[in-house]
Design a protein around this motif. Structure first.
Motif, PDB file in Angstrom:
ATOM      1  N   LEU A  99      36.573  36.323  36.007  1.00 22.12           N
ATOM      2  CA  LEU A  99      37.303  37.466  36.540  1.00 22.12           C
ATOM      3  C   LEU A  99      38.605  37.548  35.764  1.00 22.12           C
ATOM      4  O   LEU A  99      39.435  36.636  35.814  1.00 22.12           O
ATOM      5  CB  LEU A  99      37.572  37.288  38.037  1.00 22.12           C
ATOM      6  CG  LEU A  99      38.223  38.468  38.745  1.00 22.12           C
ATOM      7  CD1 LEU A  99      37.229  39.622  38.878  1.00 22.12           C
ATOM      8  CD2 LEU A  99      38.724  38.069  40.128  1.00 22.12           C
ATOM      9  N   ASP A 101      42.052  39.740  34.518  1.00 27.21           N
ATOM     10  CA  ASP A 101      42.979  40.832  34.755  1.00 27.21           C
ATOM     11  C   ASP A 101      42.969  41.765  33.539  1.00 27.21           C
ATOM     12  O   ASP A 101      43.230  41.338  32.419  1.00 27.21           O
ATOM     13  CB  ASP A 101      44.387  40.292  34.987  1.00 27.21           C
ATOM     14  CG  ASP A 101      45.396  41.386  35.233  1.00 27.21           C
ATOM     15  OD1 ASP A 101      45.939  41.912  34.250  1.00 27.21           O
ATOM     16  OD2 ASP A 101      45.656  41.708  36.399  1.00 27.21           O
ATOM     17  N   SER A 102      42.644  43.033  33.740  1.00 22.03           N
ATOM     18  CA  SER A 102      42.482  43.952  32.618  1.00 22.03           C
ATOM     19  C   SER A 102      43.787  44.228  31.891  1.00 22.03           C
ATOM     20  O   SER A 102      43.783  44.502  30.689  1.00 22.03           O
ATOM     21  CB  SER A 102      41.881  45.278  33.095  1.00 22.03           C
ATOM     22  OG  SER A 102      40.523  45.115  33.431  1.00 22.03           O
ATOM     23  N   VAL A 108      41.603  35.137  35.823  1.00 21.87           N
ATOM     24  CA  VAL A 108      42.103  34.953  37.188  1.00 21.87           C
ATOM     25  C   VAL A 108      41.255  33.932  37.946  1.00 21.87           C
ATOM     26  O   VAL A 108      41.768  33.093  38.676  1.00 21.87           O
ATOM     27  CB  VAL A 108      42.113  36.302  37.936  1.00 21.87           C
ATOM     28  CG1 VAL A 108      42.565  36.132  39.378  1.00 21.87           C
ATOM     29  CG2 VAL A 108      43.006  37.301  37.206  1.00 21.87           C
ATOM     30  N   LEU A 119      40.791  37.237  46.947  1.00 23.64           N
ATOM     31  CA  LEU A 119      41.477  38.263  46.166  1.00 23.64           C
ATOM     32  C   LEU A 119      42.519  38.973  47.027  1.00 23.64           C
ATOM     33  O   LEU A 119      42.350  39.110  48.240  1.00 23.64           O
ATOM     34  CB  LEU A 119      40.465  39.271  45.629  1.00 23.64           C
ATOM     35  CG  LEU A 119      39.337  38.671  44.770  1.00 23.64           C
ATOM     36  CD1 LEU A 119      38.350  39.745  44.359  1.00 23.64           C
ATOM     37  CD2 LEU A 119      39.903  37.973  43.547  1.00 23.64           C
ATOM     38  N   ASN A 123      43.711  45.798  42.071  1.00 22.32           N
ATOM     39  CA  ASN A 123      43.843  45.473  40.660  1.00 22.32           C
ATOM     40  C   ASN A 123      42.563  45.852  39.919  1.00 22.32           C
ATOM     41  O   ASN A 123      41.479  45.863  40.485  1.00 22.32           O
ATOM     42  CB  ASN A 123      44.119  43.980  40.486  1.00 22.32           C
ATOM     43  CG  ASN A 123      44.785  43.667  39.161  1.00 22.32           C
ATOM     44  OD1 ASN A 123      45.336  44.551  38.512  1.00 22.32           O
ATOM     45  ND2 ASN A 123      44.732  42.418  38.748  1.00 22.32           N
ATOM     46  N   THR A 124      42.716  46.157  38.624  1.00 18.65           N
ATOM     47  CA  THR A 124      41.575  46.436  37.758  1.00 18.65           C
ATOM     48  C   THR A 124      41.211  45.167  37.005  1.00 18.65           C
ATOM     49  O   THR A 124      42.077  44.516  36.420  1.00 18.65           O
ATOM     50  CB  THR A 124      41.899  47.557  36.760  1.00 18.65           C
ATOM     51  OG1 THR A 124      42.225  48.750  37.490  1.00 18.65           O
ATOM     52  CG2 THR A 124      40.706  47.843  35.858  1.00 18.65           C
ATOM     53  N   TYR A 125      39.915  44.810  37.047  1.00 18.49           N
ATOM     54  CA  TYR A 125      39.448  43.571  36.443  1.00 18.49           C
ATOM     55  C   TYR A 125      38.330  43.838  35.447  1.00 18.49           C
ATOM     56  O   TYR A 125      37.648  44.869  35.507  1.00 18.49           O
ATOM     57  CB  TYR A 125      38.902  42.618  37.513  1.00 18.49           C
ATOM     58  CG  TYR A 125      39.898  42.160  38.545  1.00 18.49           C
ATOM     59  CD1 TYR A 125      40.751  41.090  38.296  1.00 18.49           C
ATOM     60  CD2 TYR A 125      39.958  42.777  39.803  1.00 18.49           C
ATOM     61  CE1 TYR A 125      41.660  40.656  39.251  1.00 18.49           C
ATOM     62  CE2 TYR A 125      40.864  42.352  40.762  1.00 18.49           C
ATOM     63  CZ  TYR A 125      41.702  41.289  40.481  1.00 18.49           C
ATOM     64  OH  TYR A 125      42.595  40.873  41.426  1.00 18.49           O
ATOM     65  N   SER A 162      33.829  46.633  34.190  1.00 17.57           N
ATOM     66  CA  SER A 162      35.182  47.004  34.603  1.00 17.57           C
ATOM     67  C   SER A 162      35.140  47.541  36.027  1.00 17.57           C
ATOM     68  O   SER A 162      34.408  48.486  36.319  1.00 17.57           O
ATOM     69  CB  SER A 162      35.754  48.058  33.662  1.00 17.57           C
ATOM     70  OG  SER A 162      36.044  47.492  32.401  1.00 17.57           O
ATOM     71  N   LYS A 164      37.600  48.128  39.852  1.00 14.87           N
ATOM     72  CA  LYS A 164      38.851  48.043  40.595  1.00 14.87           C
ATOM     73  C   LYS A 164      38.550  47.485  41.971  1.00 14.87           C
ATOM     74  O   LYS A 164      37.736  48.047  42.708  1.00 14.87           O
ATOM     75  CB  LYS A 164      39.542  49.400  40.708  1.00 14.87           C
ATOM     76  CG  LYS A 164      40.914  49.297  41.382  1.00 14.87           C
ATOM     77  CD  LYS A 164      41.746  50.535  41.182  1.00 14.87           C
ATOM     78  CE  LYS A 164      43.155  50.323  41.723  1.00 14.87           C
ATOM     79  NZ  LYS A 164      44.006  51.509  41.488  1.00 14.87           N
ATOM     80  N   SER A 248      50.902  40.188  42.720  1.00 13.35           N
ATOM     81  CA  SER A 248      50.004  40.480  41.606  1.00 13.35           C
ATOM     82  C   SER A 248      50.692  40.397  40.251  1.00 13.35           C
ATOM     83  O   SER A 248      50.022  40.374  39.215  1.00 13.35           O
ATOM     84  CB  SER A 248      49.381  41.867  41.784  1.00 13.35           C
ATOM     85  OG  SER A 248      50.386  42.868  41.783  1.00 13.35           O
TER      86      SER A 248
END
Length: 284
Positions: A99, A101-102, A108, A119, A123-125, A162, A164, A248
């Motif tokens: 996982l 973090d984009s 992460v 979580l 957040n976008t991953y 991808s 969110k 975050s």
């Protein structure tokens, strides 16, 4: 949603090419790969050979791996997220699911079960499968490492999924504490050689206290918090770990979070929390 795996295991296929076709044909195939490297099919500025998110829509802001830095809408609304078949795992290889973090492209969480837990926030991953030869050469496969730092003598990444993830804040209905000062028990021992801090975080993800021990003081009002511990390497790389910052935004070269521990504190204001007696009167 699924990731289509494309584990090429390049180091193994090149050996096969050399044995079957000879050196000249192997050179031709290598030249073809170099030509492919210079191709950017979705025009996002990332070459196809290293683009983990092909066919990105035009105008999308992407990271170094060609994946969206930010997705507008939530794909998942849970603190714990599990995925089905993300890729076809190569036989005889180790596979880990990452996982990432984009925005920072830092890892992460690392999972062997395609499940990510604890979580927080929205957040976008990128979710990426990494398969490698278990010969002791793998490096960088650590929480807090950049995805680009993960290497091994024989390895490959899947394409990235991808997503969110919007993890909800869990509001407790019952009060756990009615005092201004509380102390929580340590669930696990602090890792040797690492610094550990204890955090109290409100429903907006803002850190309201950051302490050396799991004790929090001068609390007021009626509110649910999430308590966390974070352990990180003592190399000066920790940033944004301060009261008033959002959880975050905390980063470090090597760090790990505990799962959130929700607690509800009810500090009753004597001017508000007064016993009230209701008396019915009969009008005449």
């Amino acid at each position: 949603m699924k990731i289509k795996g494309f584990f090429n295991t390049i180091c193994l296929s090149l050996l096969l090419v050399l044995n079957v076709f000879g050196e000249a044909n192997a050179r031709n195939i290598i030249e073809e790969k170099q030509q492919t490297l210079a191709t950017d099919s979705d025009a996002d500025g990332v070459d196809d050979m290293i683009d983990l998110c092909p066919n990105t829509p035009s105008g999308t802001t992407v990271n170094a791996h060609g994946c969206p830095v930010e997705i507008a809408n939530c794909d998942y609304t849970s603190n714990n997220v599990s995925f089905g078949t993300l890729s076809t795992e190569p036989v005889g290889k180790e596979t880990r699911y990452l996982l990432v973090d984009s925005k920072s492209t830092k890892i992460v969480q690392i999972s062997t079960t395609k499940t990510f837990t604890g979580l927080v926030g929205s957040n976008t991953y990128m979710i990426v499968a990494f398969s490698y030869e278990n010969d002791g050469t793998v490096t960088g496969l650590l929480v807090g490492s950049l995805l680009s730092e993960v290497t091994a003598s024989c390895s490959d990444f899947s394409r990235a999924l991808s997503v969110k993830i919007c993890s909800p804040f869990v509001e407790r209905s019952q009060c756990d504490y009615s005092t201004t000062n509380i102390t929580l028990n340590k669930a696990t021992a602090s890792p040797v050689g690492y610094i550990t801090k204890y955090l109290l975080v409100n429903k907006f993800g803002t850190m309201v206290q950051v302490n050396d021990t799991p004790s929090f003081t001068n609390l007021s009002g009626i509110q649910t918090y999430n308590a966390y511990s974070i352990s990180y390497s003592n190399d000066g790389s920790i940033s944004n770990l301060a009261v008033g910052n959002n959880l975050s935004n905390v980063t470090a070269n090597c760090y790990d979070w505990s799962n959130p521990f929700p607690v509800k504190v009810c500090i009753c204001n004597p001017n508000i929390c007064l016993p009230i007696t209701i008396v019915k009167t009969k009008s005449r």
